[in-house]
Design an enzyme around this catalytic site. Structure first.
Site, mmCIF file in Angstrom:
data_model
loop_
_atom_site.group_PDB
_atom_site.id
_atom_site.type_symbol
_atom_site.label_atom_id
_atom_site.label_comp_id
_atom_site.label_asym_id
_atom_site.label_seq_id
_atom_site.Cartn_x
_atom_site.Cartn_y
_atom_site.Cartn_z
ATOM 1 C CG HIS A 53 -0.306 -10.775 1.875
ATOM 2 N ND1 HIS A 53 -1.619 -11.182 1.760
ATOM 3 C CD2 HIS A 53 0.311 -11.216 0.744
ATOM 4 C CE1 HIS A 53 -1.793 -11.838 0.651
ATOM 5 N NE2 HIS A 53 -0.624 -11.883 0.014
ATOM 6 C CG ASP A 107 3.646 -1.376 0.197
ATOM 7 O OD1 ASP A 107 2.658 -1.237 0.946
ATOM 8 O OD2 ASP A 107 3.589 -1.947 -0.913
ATOM 9 C CG ASP A 120 3.580 -9.896 -1.552
ATOM 10 O OD1 ASP A 120 3.924 -11.022 -1.947
ATOM 11 O OD2 ASP A 120 2.486 -9.381 -1.868
#
Length: 376
Positions: free
Chosen positions: A209, A241, A267
């Site tokens: 990430h 997101d 995630d």
């Protein structure tokens, strides 16, 4: 044999406006243009895309991977399958050695059966200053002995391990993983630019990430973000997101890497698809408000409630485009963890596909040639 036709089909070579997918015994036998002879099933919808591949998820639908419970793991897989994810890794968080070993043994049979594609250890070899929502009580320096025990206990089930390359013996651990054929990922790190490049030289091929849980870039110290984005052999994970990454940053980063080096991930933790409230993650209490997960004590972002179909839509909406988003949601993550039988609509791969409507919402999901989900 099943022959599907109807919507536009996204293939590695482009979009077929008038095409078909032939499925035989759970495998894609052919993808082509025009109308083939024989009985054809016309599929309602706007798009046929490959099943999504999520290489970083901790849970969903009220279920979690983080406890090492096989029944919980099956629940996570079912939840994400309904959102188009036909392949996923079981990501654990920083944990005591006994739990990591028990989870490896519990999940290995699920990998053998194809319920999950493997195990990802996000920790415990992470930076204290950049640990985010990882439990600091269980952080420790890399141990080649511990890694060997885990990998050998999994008998091929362990696919990826995230490591901060600046830690003592981290480069040795990364090299060991490479010899086992396990992906080493760089994440939750306070490394300098040079330390990150050293980790890549030792064999790391994924950025966990990217941007999140990392020393931020500075014009006099580029840090891990720039090193990962600029390294040709590294696949960079992005949590699309709108919370972990601003849409402008997602679009920028995807342009820098290109879709062949960018992997959408969720995630996600157990609260994905569930109401706001209090949940547990790796032994710590988290609070979900407005779909955003944070540690109840301290307020650090703690995973997400994202699903891959939502991440896919966001990638398209920020200007990446359908073909690029398909690569980022399926083809690139599959390649990043060495899977050659999923991730694209082409002959010889497993027949995993998702039918989307004009708004890119999931209508139907096929896995290994069987329809798993059909919405009215």
């Amino acid at each position: 044999m099943t022959v599907l036709a109807g919507p536009r089909i996204v293939t590695p070579d482009g979009i077929l406006d008038d095409g078909y997918v032939r499925v035989e015994r759970g495998t894609i036998a052919a993808v082509g243009s025009g109308r083939p002879a024989g009985q054809v099933e016309t599929v309602d919808g706007a798009w046929i895309v490959p099943g999504f591949v999520d290489i970083h998820t901790h849970g969903g639908g009220g279920y979690t991977f983080t406890t090492g419970d096989a029944q919980q793991a099956k629940g996570v897989a079912r939840f994400h399958l309904a959102h188009g994810t036909t392949t996923l890794l079981a990501s654990l968080v920083t944990s005591p050695p006994a739990l990591m070993l028990a989870a490896t043994r519990a999940y290995a049979p699920l990998v053998a059966k194809g319920v999950i594609a493997g195990i990802h250890f996000e920790g415990p070899y992470l930076s204290q200053p950049r640990c985010g929502a990882q439990n600091p009580a269980h952080l420790r320096s890399p141990s080649t002995d511990e890694l060997s025990r885990l990998v050998e206990a999994g008998e091929g089930a362990v696919r990826m391990v995230t490591i901060a390359p600046e830690l003592p013996r981290a480069l040795e651990a990364i090299s060991l993983l490479a010899t086992y054929g396990v992906v080493a990922a760089i994440g939750h790190t306070d490394a300098t630019y040079e330390q990150t490049l050293a980790g890549i030289a030792a064999g790391a091929t994924v950025g966990t990430h990217v941007f999140n849980g990392m020393r931020p870039p500075h014009h006099r110290e580029p840090g891990p973000v720039v090193a990962l984005l600029d390294s040709e052999g590294v696949t960079c994970e992005f949590i699309a997101d709108g919370v972990h990454l601003h849409d402008g940053m997602l679009a920028f980063a995807a342009r820098v890497t290109g879709p062949t080096r960018a992997a959408l991930i969720t995630d996600a933790m157990s609260a994905a698809g569930m109401p706001d409230g209090e949940y547990e993650l790796g032994g710590q209490c988290v609070t979900v408000a407005g779909g955003v997960v944070r540690l109840s004590a301290g307020g650090s972002i703690a995973g997400s409630t994202l699903t891959m179909d939502a991440a896919f839509r966001r990638a398209v909406n920020v200007g990446i485009g359908i073909e690029g988003a398909v690569r980022m949601a399926a083809t690139t993550p599959a390649a990043a963890i060495g899977l050659r039988d999923v991730g694209a609509l082409e002959a010889g791969r497993r027949a995993d596909l998702v039918v989307l409507d004009d708004d890119l919402r999931v209508l139907r999901v096929m896995r290994a040639g069987t329809w798993i989900l059909r919405l009215p």
